[in-house]
Design an enzyme around this catalytic site. Structure first.
Site, PDB file in Angstrom:
ATOM      1  N   HIS A 136       0.830  -1.205   0.000  1.00  9.46           N
ATOM      2  CA  HIS A 136       0.000   0.000   0.000  1.00  9.46           C
ATOM      3  C   HIS A 136       0.868   1.261   0.000  1.00  9.46           C
ATOM      4  CE1 HIS A 136      -3.733   2.254   1.053  1.00  9.46           C
ATOM      5  NE2 HIS A 136      -2.880   3.059   1.667  1.00  9.46           N
ATOM      6  N   GLU A 137       1.796   1.338   0.939  1.00 10.56           N
ATOM      7  CA  GLU A 137       2.613   2.558   1.045  1.00 10.56           C
ATOM      8  C   GLU A 137       3.543   2.700  -0.160  1.00 10.56           C
ATOM      9  OE1 GLU A 137       1.647   4.756   2.974  1.00 10.56           O
ATOM     10  OE2 GLU A 137       0.469   3.568   4.381  1.00 10.56           O
ATOM     11  N   HIS A 140       1.674   4.278  -2.919  1.00 10.36           N
ATOM     12  CA  HIS A 140       1.640   5.745  -2.775  1.00 10.36           C
ATOM     13  C   HIS A 140       2.946   6.374  -3.251  1.00 10.36           C
ATOM     14  CE1 HIS A 140      -2.192   6.128  -0.875  1.00 10.36           C
ATOM     15  NE2 HIS A 140      -1.856   5.626   0.288  1.00 10.36           N
ATOM     16  N   HIS A 146      -5.765   6.333  -3.139  1.00  2.73           N
ATOM     17  CA  HIS A 146      -6.649   5.324  -2.559  1.00  2.73           C
ATOM     18  C   HIS A 146      -7.653   4.845  -3.593  1.00  2.73           C
ATOM     19  CE1 HIS A 146      -5.502   6.700   1.704  1.00  2.73           C
ATOM     20  NE2 HIS A 146      -4.777   5.669   1.316  1.00  2.73           N
ATOM     21  N   CYS A 147      -7.970   3.563  -3.512  1.00 11.09           N
ATOM     22  CA  CYS A 147      -8.823   2.901  -4.496  1.00 11.09           C
ATOM     23  C   CYS A 147     -10.144   2.531  -3.826  1.00 11.09           C
ATOM     24  CB  CYS A 147      -8.098   1.648  -4.987  1.00 11.09           C
ATOM     25  SG  CYS A 147      -9.024   0.694  -6.191  1.00 11.09           S
ATOM     26  N   CYS A 152      -8.803  -4.243  -3.190  1.00  9.99           N
ATOM     27  CA  CYS A 152      -7.518  -3.756  -3.714  1.00  9.99           C
ATOM     28  C   CYS A 152      -6.624  -3.328  -2.561  1.00  9.99           C
ATOM     29  CB  CYS A 152      -7.767  -2.577  -4.652  1.00  9.99           C
ATOM     30  SG  CYS A 152      -6.259  -1.771  -5.224  1.00  9.99           S
ATOM     31  N   CYS A 171      -5.364  -3.861  -7.739  1.00 11.53           N
ATOM     32  CA  CYS A 171      -6.424  -4.231  -8.677  1.00 11.53           C
ATOM     33  C   CYS A 171      -5.972  -3.862 -10.093  1.00 11.53           C
ATOM     34  CB  CYS A 171      -7.734  -3.524  -8.311  1.00 11.53           C
ATOM     35  SG  CYS A 171      -7.743  -1.766  -8.731  1.00 11.53           S
ATOM     36  N   CYS A 174      -5.392  -0.091 -10.686  1.00 11.89           N
ATOM     37  CA  CYS A 174      -4.191   0.426 -10.018  1.00 11.89           C
ATOM     38  C   CYS A 174      -2.921  -0.114 -10.682  1.00 11.89           C
ATOM     39  CB  CYS A 174      -4.202   0.075  -8.529  1.00 11.89           C
ATOM     40  SG  CYS A 174      -5.446   0.997  -7.605  1.00 11.89           S
TER      41      CYS A 174
HETATM   42 ZN   LIG Z   1      -3.016   5.077   1.917  1.00 20.07          ZN
HETATM   43 ZN   LIG Z   2      -7.140  -0.477  -6.942  1.00 20.93          ZN
END
Ligand SMILES: [Zn+2]
Ligand SMILES: [Zn+2]
Length: 189
Positions: A136-137, A140, A146-147, A152, A171, A174
């Site tokens: 996740h990070e 970024h 954010h999705c 995701c 996903c 993304c």
């Molecule tokens: Zn985040």
């Molecule tokens: Zn996504």
């Protein structure tokens, strides 16, 4: 190009968690030409000024800056800090992590990923959760936002329930964005 995993240690950043993140991130981001390396650990003692004794937490942004500092010293492309310290930010009770694409750096905290924090027991769960937060990070760092897809890995985790519900992959949408911003290695040769 190298992604460095930077342990920022209060008591202990579990070796097997670091290895699990290195494996997973290494396999995925090799598609974009990145290698992953675990950088020698650094202590939270350097960050004692970021400690809030009333909350018994550290201000997350300084951990992000520490990771960025080490990124500069080591001359690596991206730094992902991994700490066992509990982090917060203004207006938030806690944060699982924080990223800054301009600093090519991010931080994740294991404190609230531990099953013990929720009085649970499950050996593999900490690794699974840490991998999700790392993905996740890093997303970024590479420009993803954010999705809305709750499965995701770029979905925002308000609580550990969200983290457990989402998968450990980007996903389709993304992933396409990531491919556009980083360039997929398979496309070259
Ligand atoms: Zn985040
Ligand atoms: Zn996504």
């Amino acid at each position: 190009m190298k992604i460095g995993l930077v342990p920022i240690v209060a008591k202990e950043v579990d070796e097997d968690v670091l290895n699990a993140i290195e494996d997973y991130i290494g396999r995925f981001y090799s598609n974009f030409g990145f290698e992953v390396e675990i950088i020698p650990k650094t202590s939270v003692e350097d960050l004692s000024f970021a400690y809030n004794s009333v909350r018994d937490q550290f201000l997350g942004r300084f951990f992000l800056m520490k990771a960025a500092e080490i990124r500069g010293i080591k001359g690596i492309s991206v730094a992902l800090g991994i700490t066992d310290a509990d982090l917060y930010e203004k207006g938030m009770n806690f944060i699982f992590g924080l990223a800054n694409p301009y600093l090519s750096s991010a931080i994740i905290s294991l404190a609230r990923l531990r099953p013990e924090f929720y009085s649970e027991e499950n050996e593999g769960l900490l690794k699974d959760r840490a991998i999700k937060e790392a993905m996740h990070e890093l997303g970024h760092v590479f420009g993803l936002e954010h999705c809305s897809n709750p499965r995701c890995v770029m979905h925002f985790s308000n609580s550990i329930i969200d983290t457990d519900y989402k998968g450990n992959a980007y996903c389709k949408t993304c992933l396409e964005k990531l491919k556009r911003s980083l360039g997929w290695k398979d496309d070259r040769d």
